[in-house]
Design an enzyme around this catalytic site. Structure first.
Site, mmCIF file in Angstrom:
data_model
loop_
_atom_site.group_PDB
_atom_site.id
_atom_site.type_symbol
_atom_site.label_atom_id
_atom_site.label_comp_id
_atom_site.label_asym_id
_atom_site.label_seq_id
_atom_site.Cartn_x
_atom_site.Cartn_y
_atom_site.Cartn_z
ATOM 1 N N LYS A 96 0.531 -1.319 -0.137
ATOM 2 C CA LYS A 96 0.030 0.033 -0.020
ATOM 3 C C LYS A 96 0.840 1.417 -0.023
ATOM 4 O O LYS A 96 0.312 2.378 -0.213
ATOM 5 C CB LYS A 96 -0.826 0.171 1.120
ATOM 6 C CG LYS A 96 -2.074 -0.972 1.251
ATOM 7 C CD LYS A 96 -2.999 -0.830 0.084
ATOM 8 C CE LYS A 96 -4.099 -1.703 0.032
ATOM 9 N NZ LYS A 96 -5.143 -0.957 -0.927
ATOM 10 N N SER A 143 -3.081 -12.389 3.777
ATOM 11 C CA SER A 143 -3.446 -12.237 2.695
ATOM 12 C C SER A 143 -2.325 -12.701 1.507
ATOM 13 O O SER A 143 -2.803 -13.111 0.470
ATOM 14 C CB SER A 143 -3.930 -10.588 2.412
ATOM 15 O OG SER A 143 -2.624 -10.007 2.197
#
Ligand SMILES: Cc1ncc(COP(=O)(O)O)c(C=O)c1O
Length: 503
Positions: A251, A463
């Protein structure tokens, strides 16, 4: 410049051009390709140029022809007279160590640096540090030797040929070894490259050694091959380790891009707001730090304590929203806050710049792997997947979600896998880019977290593990393919949620 050298220059001045243009047999090999070498050196020069030892002005003329602003500094009166006559510009009296110039973009010299002893070379290069502009360079075209043995062999060779002046010259002057030049450059704080141009001459370029600042560390993450899972013939499995970004996740790429493009469009005043599970918040906090902006984040309570602490440490203001109201509620709250406080809402879930933030990620993968047959990435906002899918059009594109996410038409539900899973279809995620949706259960995901640690020594978040589960399922159907999986972050930010199931 010492007196003996000045005497030599006096003798050389009138014969110099004969030698460089190949009329003096003793110096023929020294100056082979002279024109080409000078052109190559001149090509690298930019801006305001300080030329040391221009001699009779051959390189000076090429620099002037490029339209550069050149200051030629020459110690020999005889050379200066010839050079000024040939170039039509004034040659300043001075030498490598004695000159009076402030700031230049290029320092250049051809066939002269060897008049300095190695000690003087070091002094000169240190002195140039302060007059060279930040992106400035030093260009040295001169004889250097690749090894002591090579130098001795050359001297023996030319002695046998009876080249007295050349041999005297090779013994008298300070032609350095390449490794010595490299050392001198490094000690004085430069990066050094050299290219051999003929038997004697090397074209050397020195630039200021540059150090990164912490906030420069976004992107260029490592790609590793996973070799400890059973795969069909010819299948290779690669993982892109996005935890190596400064903020520890994929991110950072999004956050730095969103803040930069909002700044470029004049959309930010002094505060930024976002709804996030944490990784986007950490990236945004870092990007805001870089630009002196305040960050407020709305985070559903359930998300990792570590991520929240990191955001706080980086100066973000955290507002919790109830876990049961999900991400949708956090987004509504962030939007309202932006309106009430005149803050810039980065809106990762709807911002069309989101997928564009992963162009460089795609290029890095392309450069490392070459032919990418299958790409596997999770979806939180869907930006990573969409960005990669737009680039790897020909690849088999697998999007990964946890059970409890709606991409494969399931119901919204709770899941422990963190960072991926969507409650409504992301606006920029185009269905036609998705070849397969893989829904991974918490059980399979967390088991894979542990397996990855034990099998590959990789400590990743859930994830990443879920993405690997999906990749391994898809890998069963293929042979001879390159598969790339994105690993968004590392396990350490999930220790408090017992990611390894260790008591
Ligand atoms: C750990 C983790 N994995 C995956 C993702 C998904 O990335 P994207 O929002 O680009 O779909 C995120 C997003 O927050 C994340 O934090």
């Amino acid at each position: 410049m010492t007196l003996p050298f000045m005497e030599i220059f006096k003798e050389w001045a009138s014969d110099y051009d004969n030698a460089v243009f190949g009329q003096n047999p003793e110096y023929y090999d020294v100056f082979v390709n002279y024109d080409f070498m000078l052109r190559e050196a001149a090509k690298k020069a930019e801006g305001k140029v300080l030329e040391f030892g221009p001699g009779t002005g051959n390189l000076t003329n090429l620099l002037l022809a490029k339209g550069l602003d050149v200051i030629p500094v020459e110690p020999s009166d005889e050379m200066r007279a010839i050079g000024e006559n040939k170039t039509g510009v004034e040659f300043v009296k001075g030498d490598f160590l004695n000159f009076n110039v402030d700031q230049v973009d290029t320092i250049i010299t051809s066939y002269a640096f060897h008049h300095l002893t190695d000690e003087e070379k070091l002094i000169a290069l240190k002195k140039y540090k302060s007059i060279l502009t930040e992106n400035g360079k030093i260009i040295i075209l001169d004889t250097i030797f690749n090894s002591k043995e090579e130098k001795q062999q050359m001297i023996n060779h030319y002695e046998l040929l009876g080249y007295k002046s050349l041999v005297e010259d090779l013994n008298r002057e300070y032609y350095p070894l390449k490794e010595t030049m490299e050392d001198i450059a490094r000690i004085s704080g430069y990066d050094y490259t050299s290219q051999q141009m003929n038997r004697f001459a090397h074209l050397q370029v020195l630039t200021h050694k540059k150090f990164l600042k912490p906030l420069d560390l976004v992107g260029n993450t490592p790609l590793v091959e996973l070799t400890n899972f059973e795969l069909n013939k010819g299948v290779r499995l690669f993982a892109k380790l996005e935890s190596y970004n400064i903020g520890g996740s994929v991110k950072d790429r999004l956050a730095f891009n969103l803040i930069q493009s909002a700044i470029d469009h004049g959309e930010i005043r002094d505060e930024v707001v976002e709804a996030t599970a944490g990784n986007t918040g950490i990236g945004l906090a870092l990007a805001c730090l870089q630009h002196d902006l305040q960050l407020t984040v709305f985070v559903p309570e359930k998300f990792s304590v570590e991520k929240q602490q990191l955001m706080k440490a980086l100066g973000a203001n955290i507002i919790h929203t109830p876990t049961e109201k999900g991400m949708t509620y956090a987004r509504e709250q962030a939007e309202q806050y932006a309106k009430d406080n005149n803050a810039y809402y980065t809106n990762q879930f709807e911002n069309l710049s989101n997928p564009l933030s992963y162009d460089q990620l795609a290029q890095e993968i392309q450069a490392d792997v070459g032919k990418v047959d299958m790409i596997v990435a999770g979806a939180g906002s869907g930006g990573t997947f969409e960005g990669l899918a737009r680039h790897f059009k020909e690849a088999h594109k697998v999007i990964v979600e946890p059970e409890g996410s709606i991409l494969s038409c399931g119901e919204v539900g709770n899941h422990r896998i963190e960072g991926i899973g969507v409650e409504q279809w992301p606006v920029f995620l185009s269905k036609s880019n998705i070849d397969v949706v893989e829904s991974i259960s918490d059980e399979d995901g967390f088991q894979m977290v542990t397996e990855l640690a034990k099998n590959e020594g990789l400590l990743v978040g859930s994830s990443s593990a879920a993405a690997l589960c999906a990749a391994l399922k898809q890998a069963q159907h293929v042979t001879d393919k390159n598969i790339v999986v994105i690993f968004p972050d590392a396990a350490e930010r999930y220790i408090s949620s017992n990611i390894f199931n260790i008591n």
